[in-house]
Structure formats: C-alpha cells, structure tokens
Design an enzyme around this catalytic site. Structure first.
Site, PDB file in Angstrom:
ATOM      1  N   GLU A  59       5.589   1.202   2.802  1.00 27.30           N
ATOM      2  CA  GLU A  59       4.257   0.889   2.289  1.00 27.30           C
ATOM      3  C   GLU A  59       4.264  -0.443   1.538  1.00 27.30           C
ATOM      4  OE1 GLU A  59       0.813   3.158  -0.266  1.00 27.30           O
ATOM      5  OE2 GLU A  59       2.705   2.677  -1.276  1.00 27.30           O
ATOM      6  N   TRP A  81      -1.311   7.190   4.514  1.00 33.07           N
ATOM      7  CA  TRP A  81      -2.675   6.661   4.505  1.00 33.07           C
ATOM      8  C   TRP A  81      -3.534   7.245   5.627  1.00 33.07           C
ATOM      9  CZ3 TRP A  81      -5.359   3.571   1.164  1.00 33.07           C
ATOM     10  CH2 TRP A  81      -4.627   2.976   0.124  1.00 33.07           C
ATOM     11  N   TYR A  95      -5.273  -2.914  -0.637  1.00 35.41           N
ATOM     12  CA  TYR A  95      -4.253  -3.671  -1.365  1.00 35.41           C
ATOM     13  C   TYR A  95      -3.755  -4.930  -0.650  1.00 35.41           C
ATOM     14  CZ  TYR A  95      -3.896   0.590  -4.188  1.00 35.41           C
ATOM     15  OH  TYR A  95      -4.166   1.658  -4.989  1.00 35.41           O
ATOM     16  N   CYS A 147      -5.973   2.494  -6.866  1.00 35.76           N
ATOM     17  CA  CYS A 147      -5.588   3.296  -8.033  1.00 35.76           C
ATOM     18  C   CYS A 147      -4.699   2.449  -8.948  1.00 35.76           C
ATOM     19  CB  CYS A 147      -4.856   4.564  -7.604  1.00 35.76           C
ATOM     20  SG  CYS A 147      -5.905   5.718  -6.704  1.00 35.76           S
ATOM     21  N   ARG A 168      -5.713   2.954 -12.859  1.00 34.98           N
ATOM     22  CA  ARG A 168      -6.951   3.579 -13.337  1.00 34.98           C
ATOM     23  C   ARG A 168      -6.943   5.085 -13.120  1.00 34.98           C
ATOM     24  NH1 ARG A 168     -10.139   5.501  -9.384  1.00 34.98           N
ATOM     25  NH2 ARG A 168      -9.575   4.812  -7.291  1.00 34.98           N
ATOM     26  N   ASP A 171      -2.419  10.353 -10.037  1.00 36.40           N
ATOM     27  CA  ASP A 171      -2.053  11.689  -9.558  1.00 36.40           C
ATOM     28  C   ASP A 171      -0.596  11.908  -9.963  1.00 36.40           C
ATOM     29  OD1 ASP A 171      -1.136  13.847  -8.068  1.00 36.40           O
ATOM     30  OD2 ASP A 171      -1.951  13.144  -6.160  1.00 36.40           O
ATOM     31  N   HIS A 209      -3.768  12.731 -14.339  1.00 35.45           N
ATOM     32  CA  HIS A 209      -4.192  14.090 -14.059  1.00 35.45           C
ATOM     33  C   HIS A 209      -3.211  14.855 -13.169  1.00 35.45           C
ATOM     34  CE1 HIS A 209      -6.140  11.274 -11.180  1.00 35.45           C
ATOM     35  NE2 HIS A 209      -5.676  12.137 -10.274  1.00 35.45           N
ATOM     36  N   TYR A 211      -3.766  17.810 -10.345  1.00 39.15           N
ATOM     37  CA  TYR A 211      -4.763  18.574  -9.598  1.00 39.15           C
ATOM     38  C   TYR A 211      -4.502  20.070  -9.753  1.00 39.15           C
ATOM     39  CZ  TYR A 211      -6.678  14.419  -7.353  1.00 39.15           C
ATOM     40  OH  TYR A 211      -7.305  13.221  -7.115  1.00 39.15           O
TER      41      TYR A 211
END
Length: 266
Positions: A59, A81, A95, A147, A168, A171, A209, A211
C-alpha cells in the site's frame, strides 16, 4: 507497544458509546497520542496479533506511485481497498493523488513527497516539511476521505527525523496497527533518501475508536503478552524513493501472536 495496548484498554473502559457513519457503533475517546522511538534496524510493529506487513509495504509503494486505482494492489494480492473501489478499480483523488500530484489553482501540481525529500536534504531545520492529504476541494470526489490526513517532519540536532502524524479517524483494532508500521517505514525511506536517520514517530488521533463488532477481538488481544521488539528491517537502496519494489524490504525475526480476524466497517 505497551502504550498502544494501554490506549485499547482506556477506550474499552472509558470510551463513550456513539453512533457512526457505518452504522456499527463505536466506543471512542478524542485526542489521544502515541509515541514510538526507532531502534537501529527496526520499526515499531504490533506483536499481540500479526500485522499484514506485505499489505503495509505494498500500500505504501502504491501511495508513492501516486496511483488511485487498486490494480497494483490486486496484482500483489492486497485487498484492503476493495470495498471502496468502483467497478473500474478507481477510488477518486485519494492519498496517492494528493501525495504526488496535488493540483493548484493555477493548473500546476505539487509533488509533496519530492519536495519533502529535497527539503530534508537541503533545509532540515524548516518548520514547513508537511505531507497533507486533506484536500478540501476534492474530498467529495474521494471514495473515502483520508483518515491519516497530515504528517509533519522535523529533524533533531542528531540528524534524526521525527514524524508527527495527525489522524482524524482511528480504527484502533484494524487500522492503527497498519498505520503505525506504514508511517514508520515511510519515515525510514525518507531518512534513507535524505541522508538522515529515523528517530521517532508521534501519532495524534482525533476520534480514536473501537467498533462494537471488534470489542471481543480487542479483549482477546489484550489477554496476550507482547513479544519483545527484536525484529530487524532492511531496505535495499534504490535510485530514488519512488523506485523501490516489494523485494527491497526484508523483515527478519518478527515474532508475534497469530492473526485475529474482524470485519471492516465500511
């Protein structure tokens, strides 16, 4: 890596429950930070579960190519992706486009990566060594807004690069272990091609966060004892930062617990 595990615990115990765009729901806190020092010939890698390092490297190379089509990822059996691409494999100006070909109002473009390498070489005390993916004018064209959206690089008195990433949306179970190693490898590459060394990675998160459908996996991960960071990473030199291939990266002695599977919230 204990600081990462401590953040997982904090979010589990203290995070507020909230709805989110995906409909899955999360526990979250706002504004935490992680810091990782680079050891010689190593990068920070999570050991309480296996990180898909091939995916991290492929990536990153894809970003550095400036590509926004998943063809290269699929050719290398990396499918992270897939859920966001259209039928032609396109993602919009994500990106890679912003890193390598940020369009200006006068019709020109900016190669941010080339500018960063040049500035690290020639003006390392600059306070303007910034990589930005949050292009406000093109957010609505992106399949997924960035992100990990901005990273500033600073060079200390010992010639070490400090990378400070602002993310921002984080996960913590699936994404952040990937992001840690990705920006660590990017920092190593920038150091290699600017005659410097990698010193520290700082990660500041906005919405950090877990999930709701990852909570049991996080608890299982926290039951594991971390392995010592005894691995080594070797990167073969290349003509420039854009000409590396996957075969240039060798990671030895990465001792870790097995993969813990979880669904991506799309």
């Amino acid at each position: 890596m204990q600081n990462y595990l401590d953040l997982l615990k904090k979010v589990l115990l203290e995070g507020e429950e909230t709805l989110d765009r995906t409909g899955v729901g999360t526990r979250r806190i706002f504004g935490p930070q992680l810091r990782f020092k680079f050891e010689e010939d190593s990068i920070p890698i999570i050991t309480t579960k296996k990180v898909f390092l091939k995916g991290v490297i492929i990536e990153l190379l894809w970003f550095l190519q400036g590509s926004t089509n998943i063809k290269y990822l699929l050719e290398n059996n990396v499918h992270i992706w897939d859920e966001w691409a259209d039928e032609m494999g396109e993602l919009g100006p994500v990106y890679g486009k912003q890193w390598r070909n940020w369009e200006t109002s006068d019709g020109n473009s900016v190669d941010q990566i080339s500018n960063i390498v040049n500035t690290l070489r020639n003006n390392p005390t600059s306070r303007r060594i910034i990589l930005n993916a949050w292009n406000v004018g093109e957010i609505e064209k992106m399949a997924l807004p960035p992100c990990h959206m901005m990273c500033q690089f600073s060079v200390n008195k010992d010639g070490g690069i400090i990378a400070h990433l602002y993310q921002r949306s984080a996960d913590l179970f699936l994404g952040v272990p990937f992001n840690i190693s990705s920006y660590a490898i990017l920092t190593k590459l920038l150091a290699m091609h600017s005659g410097l060394k990698a010193s520290e990675l700082i990660m500041t998160f906005g919405d950090a966060h877990i999930y709701n459908n990852h909570i049991e996996q996080v608890k299982f991960q926290l039951s594991r004892e971390p392995y010592p960071q005894e691995h080594k990473i070797y990167i073969r030199d290349a003509k420039n930062i854009f000409s590396h291939t996957y075969e240039d990266f060798v990671i030895e002695n990465y001792n870790c617990h097995p993969t813990i599977k979880a669904d991506v919230a799309v």
